[in-house]
Design an enzyme around this catalytic site. Structure first.
Site, PDB file in Angstrom:
ATOM      1  CE1 TYR A 160      -3.130  -3.088   0.789  1.00 48.80           C
ATOM      2  CE2 TYR A 160      -4.481  -1.167   0.806  1.00 48.80           C
ATOM      3  CZ  TYR A 160      -4.418  -2.216   0.921  1.00 48.80           C
ATOM      4  OH  TYR A 160      -5.590  -3.307   0.889  1.00 48.80           O
ATOM      5  CE  LYS A 227       1.129 -17.164   2.133  1.00 49.89           C
ATOM      6  NZ  LYS A 227       0.595 -18.833   2.313  1.00 49.89           N
ATOM      7  CG  ASP A 275      -2.240 -19.968   4.199  1.00 51.58           C
ATOM      8  OD1 ASP A 275      -1.262 -19.199   3.636  1.00 51.58           O
ATOM      9  OD2 ASP A 275      -2.071 -20.649   4.642  1.00 51.58           O
ATOM     10  CG  ASP A 299      -7.633  -4.003   2.762  1.00 51.85           C
ATOM     11  OD1 ASP A 299      -8.808  -4.057   3.141  1.00 51.85           O
ATOM     12  OD2 ASP A 299      -7.591  -3.320   1.785  1.00 51.85           O
TER      13      ASP A 299
END
Ligand code: NAP
Length: 414
Positions: A160, A227, A275, A299
């Site tokens: 972002y 992640k 995940d 987000d």
């Protein structure tokens, strides 16, 4: 400076000040507000009525918010020819805490998003999103009440940060050439390029806020969501810096899950791969309390969690830095309903509740939460919830706000 955007500063209030990171709140703080575009007008009117009633109920004449209008979005553009006037930023900078309704995103203008601009210009590095269930709200889950989390999403870095180059541009070509010739990569020549910076500074200051919040509010655990199995030096580093911070600054009050030898009263800090976290909040929601995560994961996760409790249209948000806090509705301007007094004002009202909690006016926050909880439990709701709830009574925006106030008073009387 005695006015911003030609609007005189109210003379009956005092500014909030910040010393050594501590917010000093007078009994009559001046709080700038941005009404918002489209339905923002209806929502703000309703929200302000609830806020003023809650403050009066909690403190009588002793405390009062002195609201001060500042301008952004379409209203600012129509008045001053600018989407985000410098005066608005300066006013928020000076008064430290502000609240805003939704803003129209200018199409094809110089500013990608007003909200992103506000966050970056005021260094509002935490996006805080509490997600909890309000009984009666239709939810796709069997036990939506089991999810009660506060998400701390990093607000300034990650993909972002806006560092990207269009496919085919000279800049993209230059970066690709550099990476392929100097760094041993094999990027396709016809790629667009985006950069994902994640820093020690950005990560630690976010995680520090999440841990402090958890300690101050007697939460059981903080989960670092990343992640890192794939992106080792950005997402994986976020996790590592989190655990490092626990050892450096919170060793007496926090412990990493892997080192916890059973319940010893310390806050547990754990991590989950992103995940897997999406499965965890569905399957074992009650095992999570406070979540700290980089921008993109945050987000996705905030909206997924909000949907789980049926509250996507009601979700509140706060953007917080060391010296500033801007609280805001998380939905858009819903322009087709503008000025019809029909939309749900809960998102701004609950953002206001967060704002009062942040200010230490916890009694106000509690009254607002009670008022909303009871009104929804009574099935007196706006059109969006009405169409999903059996046997509900449909209220206008202003009537819904009045019902919240009525229920706040009833809760205190009881
Ligand atoms: P939107 O304004 O959020 O509206 C999409 C739909 O969500 C509405 O048509 C309505 O659904 C529902 N909705 C939104 N707010 C509601 C409320 N308060 N009560 C009940 N239902 C509500 O999204 P959009 O149409 O994509 O965006 C419109 C403008 O808002 C754009 O300029 C966008 O850039 C801007 N925006 C601003 C922010 C912000 O300032 N934080 C955030 C997102 C978008 P139904 O039609 O099904 O009733």
């Amino acid at each position: 400076m005695d006015k911003y955007n030609n609007n005189p500063i109210p003379s009956d209030g005092l500014p909030i000040t910040v010393t050594d990171g501590k917010f000093n709140i007078p009994d009559n703080p001046i709080i700038p507000f941005i009404e918002g575009d489209g339905t923002g007008r209806d929502i703000w009117r309703a929200a302000r009525m609830v806020f003023d009633a809650a403050v009066a109920r909690a403190y009588g004449d002793r405390r009062r918010v002195v609201w001060y209008e500042v301008f952004a979005g379409e209203k600012a553009y129509n008045l001053f020819g600018e989407w985000l006037p410098t005066d608005t930023l300066e006013a928020i900078r000076r008064f430290h805490i502000a609240i805003k309704g939704p803003l129209t995103t200018p199409v094809g203008g110089g500013i990608r998003s007003l909200n992103v601009a506000l966050r970056q210009l005021l260094t509002l590095y935490v996006c805080m999103r509490p997600v909890r269930y309000y009984p009666g709200v239709p939810s796709p889950m069997k036990h939506p009440e089991k999810l009660d989390v506060i998400i701390f999403r990093e607000n300034t870095e990650d993909v972002y940060a806006g560092i990207e180059w269009k496919q085919g541009s000279p800049e993209a070509r230059k970066v690709i050439d550099f990476l392929n010739s100097q760094m041993g990569t094999k990027i396709r020549e016809d790629s667009g390029i985006g950069v994902k910076p994640i820093s020690v500074t950005g990560s630690k200051r976010l995680i520090r806020r999440a841990i402090r919040y958890a300690l101050e509010n007697n939460r059981r655990n903080v989960t670092l969501v990343h992640k890192g199995n794939i992106m080792k030096f950005t997402e994986g580093a976020f996790r590592d810096w989190g655990y490092e911070l626990v050892k450096e600054e919170f060793a007496d009050r926090c412990v990493a899950e892997a080192e916890a030898a059973g319940a010893d009263g310390r806050l547990i800090v754990k991590d989950r791969i992103a995940d897997s976290m999406f499965q965890q909040v569905l399957l074992r929601p009650d095992e999570y309390d406070v979540i700290a995560t980089p921008n993109l994961n945050g987000d996705y996760l905030s909206d997924a969690c909000a949907a789980q409790v049926g509250g996507l249209g009601m979700a509140p948000g706060g953007n917080i830095g060391d010296e500033h806090g801007v609280f805001e509705a998380t939905h858009g301007t819903a322009p087709k309903y503008a000025d019809q007094d029909v939309v749900n004002p809960s998102s701004v009202i609950l953002s206001g509740s967060m704002m009062f909690e942040f200010m230490g006016w916890k009694e106000v926050s509690r009254l607002i939460e009670q008022g909303i909880t009871e009104t929804i439990r009574q099935k007196r709701v706006t059109y969006d919830l009405h169409r999903l709830m059996e046997g509900a009574v449909k209220l206008k925006t202003s009537e819904f706000a009045a019902a919240i106030v009525e229920n706040m008073h009833a809760a205190v009387a009881a």
